[in-house]
Scaffold this active site. Structure first.
Site, PDB file in Angstrom:
ATOM      1  CG  ASP A 136      79.845  14.405   0.791  1.00 40.19           C
ATOM      2  OD1 ASP A 136      79.552  13.219   0.669  1.00 40.19           O
ATOM      3  OD2 ASP A 136      79.260  15.301   0.147  1.00 40.19           O
TER       4      ASP A 136
ATOM      5  CE1 TYR B 282      81.851  18.827  -6.688  1.00 42.36           C
ATOM      6  CE2 TYR B 282      84.241  19.045  -6.693  1.00 42.36           C
ATOM      7  CZ  TYR B 282      82.984  19.608  -6.756  1.00 42.36           C
ATOM      8  OH  TYR B 282      82.867  20.973  -6.903  1.00 42.36           O
TER       9      TYR B 282
ATOM     10  CG  PHE C 237      83.250  24.470  -3.663  1.00 42.19           C
ATOM     11  CD1 PHE C 237      81.949  24.244  -4.072  1.00 42.19           C
ATOM     12  CD2 PHE C 237      83.460  25.009  -2.396  1.00 42.19           C
ATOM     13  CE1 PHE C 237      80.869  24.539  -3.250  1.00 42.19           C
ATOM     14  CE2 PHE C 237      82.393  25.308  -1.562  1.00 42.19           C
ATOM     15  CZ  PHE C 237      81.097  25.075  -1.986  1.00 42.19           C
TER      16      PHE C 237
ATOM     17  CG  HIS D 135      75.785  25.557  -1.568  1.00 39.33           C
ATOM     18  ND1 HIS D 135      75.991  25.096  -2.853  1.00 39.33           N
ATOM     19  CD2 HIS D 135      76.686  24.921  -0.784  1.00 39.33           C
ATOM     20  CE1 HIS D 135      76.969  24.212  -2.834  1.00 39.33           C
ATOM     21  NE2 HIS D 135      77.420  24.088  -1.600  1.00 39.33           N
TER      22      HIS D 135
END
Length: 222
Positions: free
Chosen positions: A64, A66, A77, A186
């Site tokens: 989701d 920031y 990102f 990740h």
């Protein structure tokens, strides 16, 4: 809540008529009216507006947006110029540099990748300010699964870069053997050293695209 335009609007028009989407739309509209939500509503569909369906060469999935002020602008990102580069993106840049030797940029705006054909899709498109995962269960996952399916239905070579377990679960939506699915841990500081570093996904993506007669992605961010 901004409207989706371009070829994505046509591709996803069936979703807009479904009961879940109507409920999602009303929920998100109300959230924007009554509380602080990120990204700004005008940038909600930035990933798709900057990367039309017919131009997608690669897909990177985030979770989701920031949730702190001034960060999210509709690309996973990515953060606006002038905002501190988040730890996961620092690690993405490190792997990119180690893989392809590109210069590490001094900002975190990934719009260049989006314009190169990289769909930077969060699986949840909104979040309440300072409340991570607060919109995880309002219907976005159903909608973005439909987005992933539409990309997977494209009958041409596309690379899916799936980092971390939640992103990797989306592999079950990708059935066309023309596509390449790359999986790695990740890039967050908690897991990057378990195999994200050294995965060489950026060079592997370009090798695959070039082998299939598709122009490579210019991963260098100015």
């Amino acid at each position: 809540m901004s409207a989706l335009t371009g070829d994505w609007a046509e591709a996803l028009k069936g979703e807009f008529a479904k009961p879940y989407y109507k409920k999602l739309y009303e929920t998100v509209r109300q959230e924007y009216k009554t509380t602080k939500v990120f990204p700004p509503s005008s940038e909600l569909f930035n990933a798709m507006h900057l990367t039309p369906l017919h131009e997608v060469k690669a897909v990177i999935l985030g979770q989701d947006p920031y949730h702190n002020d001034g960060q999210a602008h509709g690309l996973c990102f990515s953060v606006r110029k002038g905002v501190e580069i988040p730890p996961s993106l620092v690690n993405i840049y490190k792997e990119l540099h180690d893989d392809l030797g590109v210069k590490i940029p001094d900002h975190g705006d990934l719009s260049k990748w989006a314009k190169e054909g990289v769909l930077l899709l969060n699986t949840v498109l909104t979040v309440r300010a300072h409340q991570a995962n607060s919109h995880q269960h309002i219907g976005w996952l159903t909608f973005t699964d439909a987005v992933i399916r539409k990309v997977a239905e494209e009958d041409r070579p596309i690379v899916f870069l799936l980092w971390g377990a939640p992103a990797q679960r989306k592999a079950e939506l990708i059935h066309n053997p023309k596509h390449l699915v790359l999986k790695a841990p990740h890039p967050s500081p908690l897991s990057a050293y378990r195999g994200f570093f050294g995965c060489r996904h950026f060079s592997k993506a370009n090798e695959f695209l070039e082998k299939n007669g598709v122009g490579p992605i210019d991963w260098q961010i100015d």
